[in-house]
Write a protein that holds these residues in place. Structure first.
Motif, PDB file in Angstrom:
ATOM      1  N   TYR A  91       0.842  -1.199   0.000  1.00 37.68           N
ATOM      2  CA  TYR A  91       0.000   0.000   0.000  1.00 37.68           C
ATOM      3  C   TYR A  91       0.876   1.248   0.000  1.00 37.68           C
ATOM      4  O   TYR A  91       0.655   2.191  -0.767  1.00 37.68           O
ATOM      5  CB  TYR A  91      -0.902  -0.033   1.232  1.00 37.68           C
ATOM      6  N   GLU A  92       1.884   1.225   0.846  1.00 39.93           N
ATOM      7  CA  GLU A  92       2.777   2.377   0.943  1.00 39.93           C
ATOM      8  C   GLU A  92       3.646   2.515  -0.303  1.00 39.93           C
ATOM      9  O   GLU A  92       3.823   3.616  -0.838  1.00 39.93           O
ATOM     10  CB  GLU A  92       3.645   2.212   2.190  1.00 39.93           C
TER      11      GLU A  92
ATOM     12  N   VAL B 241     -10.080   4.267 -13.363  1.00 32.67           N
ATOM     13  CA  VAL B 241      -8.757   4.163 -13.988  1.00 32.67           C
ATOM     14  C   VAL B 241      -7.850   3.191 -13.241  1.00 32.67           C
ATOM     15  O   VAL B 241      -6.817   2.772 -13.771  1.00 32.67           O
ATOM     16  CB  VAL B 241      -8.080   5.548 -14.080  1.00 32.67           C
ATOM     17  N   LEU B 242      -8.212   2.826 -12.022  1.00 34.35           N
ATOM     18  CA  LEU B 242      -7.407   1.854 -11.281  1.00 34.35           C
ATOM     19  C   LEU B 242      -8.279   1.150 -10.254  1.00 34.35           C
ATOM     20  O   LEU B 242      -9.007   1.803  -9.508  1.00 34.35           O
ATOM     21  CB  LEU B 242      -6.221   2.526 -10.585  1.00 34.35           C
ATOM     22  N   VAL B 243      -8.204  -0.171 -10.250  1.00 28.90           N
ATOM     23  CA  VAL B 243      -8.833  -0.984  -9.206  1.00 28.90           C
ATOM     24  C   VAL B 243      -7.807  -2.013  -8.755  1.00 28.90           C
ATOM     25  O   VAL B 243      -7.473  -2.938  -9.496  1.00 28.90           O
ATOM     26  CB  VAL B 243     -10.111  -1.685  -9.706  1.00 28.90           C
ATOM     27  N   ASP B 244      -7.275  -1.819  -7.565  1.00 25.95           N
ATOM     28  CA  ASP B 244      -6.298  -2.745  -6.993  1.00 25.95           C
ATOM     29  C   ASP B 244      -7.016  -3.550  -5.910  1.00 25.95           C
ATOM     30  O   ASP B 244      -7.085  -3.142  -4.747  1.00 25.95           O
ATOM     31  CB  ASP B 244      -5.119  -1.964  -6.400  1.00 25.95           C
ATOM     32  N   GLU B 245      -7.571  -4.703  -6.292  1.00 25.58           N
ATOM     33  CA  GLU B 245      -8.340  -5.512  -5.352  1.00 25.58           C
ATOM     34  C   GLU B 245      -7.469  -6.035  -4.218  1.00 25.58           C
ATOM     35  O   GLU B 245      -7.926  -6.181  -3.083  1.00 25.58           O
ATOM     36  CB  GLU B 245      -8.987  -6.693  -6.094  1.00 25.58           C
ATOM     37  N   GLU B 246      -6.216  -6.332  -4.509  1.00 27.20           N
ATOM     38  CA  GLU B 246      -5.330  -6.879  -3.485  1.00 27.20           C
ATOM     39  C   GLU B 246      -5.105  -5.896  -2.352  1.00 27.20           C
ATOM     40  O   GLU B 246      -5.118  -6.256  -1.169  1.00 27.20           O
ATOM     41  CB  GLU B 246      -3.985  -7.262  -4.109  1.00 27.20           C
ATOM     42  N   ILE B 247      -4.906  -4.625  -2.697  1.00 26.19           N
ATOM     43  CA  ILE B 247      -4.627  -3.599  -1.697  1.00 26.19           C
ATOM     44  C   ILE B 247      -5.897  -2.889  -1.257  1.00 26.19           C
ATOM     45  O   ILE B 247      -6.001  -2.410  -0.129  1.00 26.19           O
ATOM     46  CB  ILE B 247      -3.615  -2.573  -2.254  1.00 26.19           C
TER      47      ILE B 247
ATOM     48  N   LYS C  97     -14.624  -0.253   8.098  1.00 30.19           N
ATOM     49  CA  LYS C  97     -15.371  -1.192   7.265  1.00 30.19           C
ATOM     50  C   LYS C  97     -16.107  -0.479   6.135  1.00 30.19           C
ATOM     51  O   LYS C  97     -16.847  -1.115   5.384  1.00 30.19           O
ATOM     52  CB  LYS C  97     -16.385  -1.968   8.113  1.00 30.19           C
ATOM     53  N   MET C  98     -15.913   0.829   6.009  1.00 33.33           N
ATOM     54  CA  MET C  98     -16.588   1.624   4.994  1.00 33.33           C
ATOM     55  C   MET C  98     -15.548   2.274   4.086  1.00 33.33           C
ATOM     56  O   MET C  98     -14.360   2.320   4.416  1.00 33.33           O
ATOM     57  CB  MET C  98     -17.458   2.695   5.666  1.00 33.33           C
ATOM     58  N   PRO C  99     -15.962   2.795   2.943  1.00 31.92           N
ATOM     59  CA  PRO C  99     -14.995   3.454   2.050  1.00 31.92           C
ATOM     60  C   PRO C  99     -14.330   4.645   2.717  1.00 31.92           C
ATOM     61  O   PRO C  99     -14.939   5.368   3.504  1.00 31.92           O
ATOM     62  CB  PRO C  99     -15.862   3.894   0.860  1.00 31.92           C
ATOM     63  N   ILE C 100     -13.063   4.858   2.389  1.00 27.79           N
ATOM     64  CA  ILE C 100     -12.262   5.958   2.929  1.00 27.79           C
ATOM     65  C   ILE C 100     -11.681   6.731   1.754  1.00 27.79           C
ATOM     66  O   ILE C 100     -11.201   6.129   0.782  1.00 27.79           O
ATOM     67  CB  ILE C 100     -11.159   5.411   3.851  1.00 27.79           C
ATOM     68  N   ILE C 101     -11.738   8.031   1.836  1.00 25.13           N
ATOM     69  CA  ILE C 101     -11.337   8.880   0.719  1.00 25.13           C
ATOM     70  C   ILE C 101      -9.859   9.241   0.835  1.00 25.13           C
ATOM     71  O   ILE C 101      -9.393   9.703   1.884  1.00 25.13           O
ATOM     72  CB  ILE C 101     -12.184  10.169   0.677  1.00 25.13           C
ATOM     73  N   GLY C 102      -9.123   9.035  -0.254  1.00 24.42           N
ATOM     74  CA  GLY C 102      -7.737   9.461  -0.328  1.00 24.42           C
ATOM     75  C   GLY C 102      -6.754   8.493   0.302  1.00 24.42           C
ATOM     76  O   GLY C 102      -7.124   7.520   0.970  1.00 24.42           O
ATOM     77  N   TYR C 103      -5.481   8.772   0.071  1.00 29.03           N
ATOM     78  CA  TYR C 103      -4.409   7.981   0.683  1.00 29.03           C
ATOM     79  C   TYR C 103      -4.293   8.355   2.153  1.00 29.03           C
ATOM     80  O   TYR C 103      -4.246   9.526   2.503  1.00 29.03           O
ATOM     81  CB  TYR C 103      -3.083   8.258  -0.033  1.00 29.03           C
ATOM     82  N   GLN C 104      -4.229   7.327   3.018  1.00 32.74           N
ATOM     83  CA  GLN C 104      -4.192   7.567   4.456  1.00 32.74           C
ATOM     84  C   GLN C 104      -2.953   6.913   5.068  1.00 32.74           C
ATOM     85  O   GLN C 104      -2.814   5.680   5.021  1.00 32.74           O
ATOM     86  CB  GLN C 104      -5.447   6.999   5.123  1.00 32.74           C
ATOM     87  N   PRO C 105      -2.041   7.698   5.643  1.00 31.51           N
ATOM     88  CA  PRO C 105      -0.852   7.127   6.282  1.00 31.51           C
ATOM     89  C   PRO C 105      -1.161   6.144   7.395  1.00 31.51           C
ATOM     90  O   PRO C 105      -0.317   5.325   7.748  1.00 31.51           O
ATOM     91  CB  PRO C 105      -0.106   8.356   6.805  1.00 31.51           C
ATOM     92  N   VAL C 106      -2.368   6.213   7.960  1.00 35.44           N
ATOM     93  CA  VAL C 106      -2.711   5.308   9.050  1.00 35.44           C
ATOM     94  C   VAL C 106      -2.619   3.849   8.626  1.00 35.44           C
ATOM     95  O   VAL C 106      -2.404   2.959   9.450  1.00 35.44           O
ATOM     96  CB  VAL C 106      -4.128   5.626   9.576  1.00 35.44           C
TER      97      VAL C 106
ATOM     98  N   GLU D  49      -0.347   2.588   6.608  1.00 32.55           N
ATOM     99  CA  GLU D  49       1.013   2.186   6.288  1.00 32.55           C
ATOM    100  C   GLU D  49       1.527   1.201   7.335  1.00 32.55           C
ATOM    101  O   GLU D  49       1.018   1.122   8.459  1.00 32.55           O
ATOM    102  CB  GLU D  49       1.935   3.411   6.250  1.00 32.55           C
ATOM    103  N   LEU D  50       2.562   0.467   6.976  1.00 34.45           N
ATOM    104  CA  LEU D  50       3.197  -0.453   7.911  1.00 34.45           C
ATOM    105  C   LEU D  50       3.970   0.356   8.935  1.00 34.45           C
ATOM    106  O   LEU D  50       4.757   1.230   8.595  1.00 34.45           O
ATOM    107  CB  LEU D  50       4.136  -1.395   7.156  1.00 34.45           C
ATOM    108  N   SER D  51       3.746   0.055  10.225  1.00 42.06           N
ATOM    109  CA  SER D  51       4.350   0.844  11.286  1.00 42.06           C
ATOM    110  C   SER D  51       5.447   0.118  12.025  1.00 42.06           C
ATOM    111  O   SER D  51       6.345   0.737  12.570  1.00 42.06           O
ATOM    112  CB  SER D  51       3.274   1.267  12.290  1.00 42.06           C
ATOM    113  N   ASP D  52       5.370  -1.196  12.105  1.00 42.12           N
ATOM    114  CA  ASP D  52       6.316  -1.968  12.891  1.00 42.12           C
ATOM    115  C   ASP D  52       7.725  -1.858  12.320  1.00 42.12           C
ATOM    116  O   ASP D  52       7.967  -2.167  11.157  1.00 42.12           O
ATOM    117  CB  ASP D  52       5.879  -3.439  12.923  1.00 42.12           C
TER     118      ASP D  52
END
Length: 723
Positions: free
Chosen positions: A319-320, A391-397, A447-456, A458-461
């Motif tokens: 995702y990141e 223009v883009l559908v990334d089902e995996e991410i 569990k609902m759609p979220i708008i835009g890229y969200q740093p939350v 991202e991998l944190s560990d």
């Protein structure tokens, strides 16, 4: 003397095994040390568990049975039973040889399988006695502290069910190790090493799948509201798998069982080849069948229906890697939400239909909308009320980009309609989902759609980032600089919003979300609740559903309600007092309370402690069985006042989107709650609160620095942490 026909069939072997078990137990009971060991089990449990009510939640708590079985009999007693198992397994294997009567006993016409089975049965009986002693210790902790609601059924399920099964599986490993090593004291050492190896391998990150770690399972947690809930099924399936392995190990022990003085390795290998026939070979084959069946079923659930170990981290990393370049791209924000939610607790499923009213507040034209949806959530439909090309559908991410036919100018708005659903499929290897459960569902807008890229997301560990060859801090340049200045953990895709939500659940439950309840009704055997916010609020999408009793009260025109588990009524008066005192003080000092109702909602103890939302406060079960003793902080009162204070600090007054905003709101909420405590109980009570907070801060500073924030909704004074 009459001549009789000898019988060496399965029935004789079974009787011989029982006789061996009986004789082995009799010899153990005759030892002067056995009563000492039983008393030690009781005494150590008393010693280790006496303060369970003082140390678990940073405040005094009644020693309820779920705390005793989890924290004392399962966690704090961790090394006690495994050490005893290793020691007594060695004693039983070496019983005759240590006494010098081995050759005589081995000359008896008793098969090796009966000899081993008898000793193993004796070991299982000893484990049950040790477990009974620890249970007595737990009951004494409760009784001596004045708590008499013992819940013997829960004791029996844990002590003689789940934990006994754990220890029997370890006993099979210990006995097999002692037979194979063929040295009493080395066997003790190797048995303990064998017990320690699985958790150490997991901690070191070398092996992560429970199918490869002997005796391991995803873990469990008990809740008064929901019982063992989603943890029961995976526990059972993993234990069936490891029980089959335990049987297979015991067959191997039969092959290498030493009789007489033949201890040389070549001779033992030869004997093993000779013994691998008839019933022994059949037993090995029968043990392999459930290993393959249960193992295959577990693998299907953990690796096919759910993410395999490590895949979640890899997905966050992808995702990141793939989409962080969009972190600075201007996106519309949510200003209005309409939801129609259907909760199916028995199926652990949720369907969400609704729409977002989006508005461009960026000051620049927006030509594309980025939508993220958790890949575990099914996207049945996502559509806008104006022409847009996918223009883009990334089902995996779970990332999608929609190009608008015409750019969204500053101040313009559009509508996103969606129909999504979540259904728990099987069970994962770890981190059992607890969002949707039979009684005590509690989930939020992840569990609902979220708008835009969200740093939350991202991998944190740090260790995982290093393992996946990601930089410790993502590089920021160009348009990413603005995003980098934002608080990394805030979910920033909404403004203050109006929410209109209709929530359906099963007939015997109540559904709750922030907002004012307009009406409720029953339709097609289901209950529905319609909530509308009185003023725009921060959108967290928090929804709960459970079987509740309701306590109602009022303060100066504000309706007060506590939705609680029927059995958890001990602290309701303190909570109501905290609500009223906080509303009175804060309204006088900092401005009127902005809503016409205030709710406290109890949720299962699957994580966290308390959280504040507009109109509502969520408390886990732990708050409801706290106790207050002389000279201690009234935690139910103080905790309630603290969460009510977040209506002002983090609600009406919000920090900027920078690191430290959460610390600021928490500090002022703590101050406000201390002042409420002083107004109600006096300066000495406020001093106790201050000392409690300072001691917790200095003691827990390093511990909390290792925790990983999971989610913080912008303008909402709550951060969820994953330890």
């Amino acid at each position: 003397v009459p001549r009789v026909a000898g019988s060496f069939g399965a029935g004789s072997a079974a009787r011989q095994a029982l006789a061996v078990a009986r004789n082995s137990l009799a010899e153990v009971f005759s030892s002067r040390w056995f009563p000492v060991v039983l008393l030690a089990c009781v005494g150590l449990i008393l010693l280790w568990g006496w303060n369970v009510g003082e140390s678990v939640f940073d405040t005094s708590t009644w020693p309820v049975t779920l705390l005793i079985v989890e924290e004392v009999l399962s966690s704090r007693s961790g090394p006690l039973l495994p050490v005893l198992i290793a020691l007594y397994a060695g004693e039983l294997v070496w019983r005759e040889r240590a006494a010098g009567t081995g050759p005589i006993a081995d000359a008896a016409p008793v098969p090796a399988g009966a000899l081993l089975a008898g000793r193993f049965l004796a070991l299982v009986a000893l484990i049950a006695m040790f477990q009974a002693a620890t249970m007595v210790g737990g009951l004494l902790i409760q009784a001596l502290q004045g708590y008499t609601h013992f819940e013997l059924g829960l004791y029996l399920r844990v002590v003689f069910g789940m934990k006994l099964l754990d220890y029997v599986i370890l006993a099979a490993l210990a006995m097999t190790i002692h037979v194979l090593v063929n040295h009493k004291y080395l066997g003790h050492i190797f048995a303990v090493v064998g017990f320690l190896a699985p958790p150490l391998l997991r901690i070191m990150g070398l092996v992560r799948h429970n199918l490869l770690l002997y005796g391991e399972d995803p873990g469990w947690l008990y809740s008064d509201m929901n019982g063992f809930g989603p943890f029961a099924a995976p526990f059972v399936w993993f234990k069936l798998y490891w029980a089959a392995w335990a049987a297979f190990l015991l067959v191997g022990a039969v092959l290498f069982w030493v009789r007489g003085y033949e201890g040389e390795i070549r001779r033992r290998l030869g004997q093993a080849r000779e013994r691998f026939a008839g019933r022994v070979a059949a037993a090995a084959g029968l043990a392999l069948v459930p290993i393959l069946v249960f193992g295959g079923f577990v693998y299907y659930n953990t690796n096919v229906l759910n993410r395999a170990p490590g895949e979640r981290e890899a997905r966050q990393a992808e995702y990141e890697i793939r989409y962080r370049k969009y972190a600075g791209v201007a996106q519309p924000v949510i200003e209005r939400v309409e939801l129609r939610v259907e909760i199916y607790p028995g199926e652990r499923a949720v369907d969400v239909r609704g729409s977002y009213g989006l508005v461009n507040r960026s000051g620049a034209a927006i030509d594309s909308v980025h939508v993220y949806l958790d890949p575990e959530v099914e996207a049945r439909s996502l559509s806008f009320d104006r022409p847009a090309e996918v223009v883009l559908v990334d089902e995996e991410i779970g990332y999608r980009i929609y190009a608008l036919d015409g750019a969204l100018e500053p101040g313009d708005s559009l509508r996103l309609a969606f129909d999504v659903g979540f259904r728990q499929r099987g069970f994962p290897n770890a981190d059992i989902p607890t969002d949707v459960v039979a009684n005590g569902t509690s989930f939020n807008r992840t569990k609902m759609p979220i708008i835009g890229y969200q740093p939350v997301f991202e991998l944190s560990d740090g260790e995982a980032r290093e393992r996946l060859d990601l930089p410790s801090r993502p590089p920021t340049s160009g348009p990413d600089d603005a995003a980098a200045r934002q608080h990394r953990w805030q979910l920033r895709d909404s403004d203050l919003v109006h929410v209109d939500a209709i929530i359906g659940t099963v007939a015997d439950q109540m559904a709750i979300t922030p907002g004012l309840l307009r009406r409720s009704w029953t339709e097609n055997g289901r209950r529905y609740f319609h909530y509308v916010t009185e003023t725009p609020i921060a959108f967290g999408g928090t929804i709960a559903s459970a079987r509740y009793d309701v306590l109602e009260d009022r303060w100066d025109g504000v309706a007060l309600r506590i939705f609680h588990h029927p059995a958890h009524d001990a602290n309701l008066g303190r909570m109501v007092r905290g609500m009223k005192a906080a509303l009175a003080y804060l309204s006088e000092q900092f401005g009127p309370y902005p809503y016409s109702d205030l709710k406290i909602v109890e949720i299962p103890r699957y994580g966290g402690f308390g959280s504040a939302h507009p109109h509502a406060i969520a408390f886990t079960e732990d708050v409801f069985f706290s106790r207050v003793r002389d000279g201690e902080v009234d935690q139910p009162f103080y905790g309630t006042a603290h969460e009510v204070a977040h209506t002002w600090w983090g609600g009406l007054v919000r920090g900027a989107g920078v690191r430290g905003a959460g610390f600021l709101s928490e500090s002022i909420a703590n101050y406000s709650a201390m002042m409420v405590t002083e107004k109600t109980y006096g300066p000495e009570a406020a001093r106790r609160v201050y000392e409690f907070q300072m001691e917790r801060y200095f003691r827990g500073r390093a511990e909390f620095s290792r925790e990983v924030p999971v989610l913080e909704v912008e303008d909402q004074p709550y951060i969820a942490y994953r330890r």
